[in-house]
Design a protein around this motif. Structure first.
Motif, PDB file in Angstrom:
ATOM      1  N   VAL A  36       0.667  -0.894  -0.068  1.00  0.00           N
ATOM      2  CA  VAL A  36      -0.203   0.299   0.101  1.00  0.00           C
ATOM      3  C   VAL A  36       0.720   1.265  -0.248  1.00  0.00           C
ATOM      4  N   ARG A  63      -5.777  -0.813  -2.258  1.00  0.00           N
ATOM      5  CA  ARG A  63      -5.244  -1.894  -2.453  1.00  0.00           C
ATOM      6  C   ARG A  63      -5.441  -2.105  -3.793  1.00  0.00           C
ATOM      7  N   SER A  86      -0.067   1.284  -5.454  1.00  0.00           N
ATOM      8  CA  SER A  86      -0.278   0.271  -4.917  1.00  0.00           C
ATOM      9  C   SER A  86      -0.113  -0.747  -5.329  1.00  0.00           C
ATOM     10  N   THR A  87      -0.043  -2.038  -5.101  1.00  0.00           N
ATOM     11  CA  THR A  87      -0.024  -3.160  -5.623  1.00  0.00           C
ATOM     12  C   THR A  87      -1.542  -3.142  -7.303  1.00  0.00           C
ATOM     13  N   ASP A 122      -6.226  -2.403   5.863  1.00  0.00           N
ATOM     14  CA  ASP A 122      -4.561  -2.326   4.889  1.00  0.00           C
ATOM     15  C   ASP A 122      -4.192  -0.688   6.166  1.00  0.00           C
TER      16      ASP A 122
END
Length: 553
Positions: free
Chosen positions: A92, A149, A154-155, A214
């Motif tokens: 994140v 996310r 972020s991913t 998160d």
């Protein structure tokens, strides 16, 4: 920074609720023994071209560069699957706009613009540039931006598209037929199945609850005993879930344009949004009636509404085709103009009057031209290579569909859609044409649970807006508590952009005292149109937000 588009890890164990037909996640396992930490790294050095492409005026470049110079950038590793906290990790991305008075700092405020799928990475900087009150808050608070996310730095989530042989069905003008509705539904199924197959392991873990988890990892990584929060639109739902999961972690929380506690059920959500659109028409009609000498739509509210209904029925029965516009236009255009944001009534109302007087074969009337055609065709330009992502549709779709508990089959959707035509005779055609989660391969994996707690919570609702209807705020208050602040406008997420309102927000974060009052917000024009750029627009959780251009809904 790199974007990772694929994650290789298994989805956590699913448990079937006995007799309910609902799949829910088992309670998360204990958190990993390893505490989260921030990996700090160099911030992106944006070019002037990129900053201007983000909407920063040239004269504001020195200010944004000064803010960026005060910014720390980093990432926090979090579990992909919180039922396997020691398993695969994703990242994140966060930004920290440091408070100018670190010795007397009151804490950190995390911010989120909505979506789901909206990037909040540079939201602290956008808030400070547009609001003197937020700039003042940065004396005492660090502002924390983050990409949820699946979004931005972020991913990252991506959706594959159906093959080239699969084309979106044509949507003819006039009322939607069951046959066309089924074609749209079938196309939606193919889109969602193709998206899901892009990366089912990752997409299956995109939920509001996981984004809230998160955020808790970010709080721990920053070493903050408590985290304050400001969220807009879907960001208010994220705040509600975060507060419900981690009540002891929340400092001060202000939620603007509050999403209702059942709005994750999309049939309920779109019903309420459409009802709010229908319900705000009398307010516009009163404004138009007071100006009947100019617009000739009627000099009372009932007359204006009757005129609107007649025009809609006429265009639904015989859509109009202008000589210089290749799309036939039905009654939904009339409804679209009637529910325009109030600062644009002085543009929408003459456009509606021109539409009422127009005939097939005419050129587009001047009053309608900016709405239908805009500035005309423009040469496409390649965006700068370092332009940060503002919205990720794949993440937004996955979060909505993983949270959605409404029926996904076509018969249920069509029955609901038809009932709306009877309930909302003007605005029902503006509702989505299909169940947007049709074909999403898994049911809601973890419907969020909202819980009451005694922590500080300020809720602001906009009395006349439709993306997050005002009645939702009372539902949320009844569910989780908080103090209601009422904005007397119809503009989604305007609190942070209207100084009269933001002064209340600033006072709340500085003192912690809840505010039972309100503010006027964005007011309708007296007679002349407000520039479109002056209308506050948030990354909305709404079907169409405040976008001022016609498109087939």
């Amino acid at each position: 920074m790199t974007r990772r588009t694929g994650i290789v890890a298994g989805i956590g164990v699913l448990v079937m609720a006995a007799g309910a037909g609902l799949i829910v996640l088992a309670p998360p396992a204990a958190a990993s023994a390893a505490p989260p930490a921030v990996t700090w790294n160099d911030c992106v050095a944006y070019s002037d071209e990129t900053l201007e492409a983000m909407g920063i005026p040239p004269e504001e470049l020195p200010r944004i560069r000064a803010l960026l110079a005060r910014t720390d950038c980093g990432t926090v590793q979090v579990p992909l699957d919180y039922h396997r906290p020691n398993g695969t990790k994703i990242t994140v991305a966060i930004s920290r706009l440091r408070a100018t008075d670190q010795r007397h700092k009151l804490g950190s405020i995390a911010v989120n613009p909505g979506g789901p799928g909206g990037s909040g990475y540079l939201m602290p900087h956008q808030l400070v540039l547009t609001s003197p009150q937020f700039e003042a808050l940065t004396e005492k608070y660090d502002l924390i931006g983050f990409d949820p996310r699946g979004v931005g730095y972020s991913t990252w989530a991506a959706c594959a598209r159906p093959g080239d042989d699969v084309r979106s069905p044509e949507i003819p003008a006039g009322p939607l037929t069951e046959e066309t509705g089924k074609k749209i539904y079938d196309f939606q199924v193919l889109q969602n199945q193709a998206c899901w197959q892009s990366d089912p392991t990752f997409l299956g873990q995109l939920t509001t609850a996981n984004v809230a988890r998160d955020l808790e990892q970010v709080r721990k990584a920053l070493g903050s005993a408590k985290l304050s929060y400001f969220g807009v639109s879907w960001g208010t739902l994220l705040g509600q879930v975060y507060r419900s999961l981690y009540p002891q972690s929340v400092g001060r929380m202000w939620l603007d344009s509050v999403v209702g506690p059942t709005a994750n059920r999309l049939d309920s959500r779109f019903h309420d949004v459409t009802a709010a659109d229908e319900g705000k028409i009398p307010r516009w009609a009163a404004w138009a009636a007071a100006r009947d000498a100019t617009y000739h739509l009627g000099d009372t509210v009932p007359e204006v509404i009757a005129h609107l209904k007649q025009l809609k029925a006429k265009l639904d029965a015989a859509p109009i085709l202008f000589s210089d516009f290749d799309q036939p236009l039905d009654g939904n255009l009339a409804a679209f103009l009637a529910v325009a944001p109030s600062p644009l009534w002085a543009e929408a109302t003459p456009a509606l009057a021109a539409l009422a007087a127009a005939r097939t074969g005419d050129p587009v009337p001047d009053a309608l031209r900016p709405i239908l055609i805009g500035d005309g065709p423009q040469e496409p330009t390649e965006p700068p290579a370092d332009l940060p992502e503002q919205f990720n549709d794949a993440a937004g779709r996955a979060i909505l569909c993983n949270d959605d508990t409404s029926p996904h089959d076509f018969p249920a959707f069509w029955k609901t859609y038809r009932s709306w035509q009877r309930e909302f005779p003007i605005t029902a055609g503006l509702a989505p044409f299909s169940q947007m989660c049709a074909g999403w391969p898994i049911p809601a994996t973890e419907p969020f649970q909202l819980r009451r707690s005694n922590g500080s919570l300020q809720l602001s609702g906009h009395r006349w807006e439709s993306p997050t209807p005002y009645p939702w705020i009372a539902q949320v208050q009844a569910k989780i508590g908080g103090t209601v602040f009422t904005v007397e406008d119809d503009i989604h997420g305007s609190v942070a952009r209207v100084p009269e309102c933001t002064e209340h927000l600033e006072a709340y974060f500085l003192t912690g005292r809840p505010d039972h009052g309100g503010c006027d917000g964005v007011t309708p024009p007296a007679s002349v149109a407000v520039a479109v750029d002056a209308v506050p627009v948030s990354t909305g959780w709404a079907p169409s937000g405040n976008r001022w251009s016609w498109r087939k809904h």
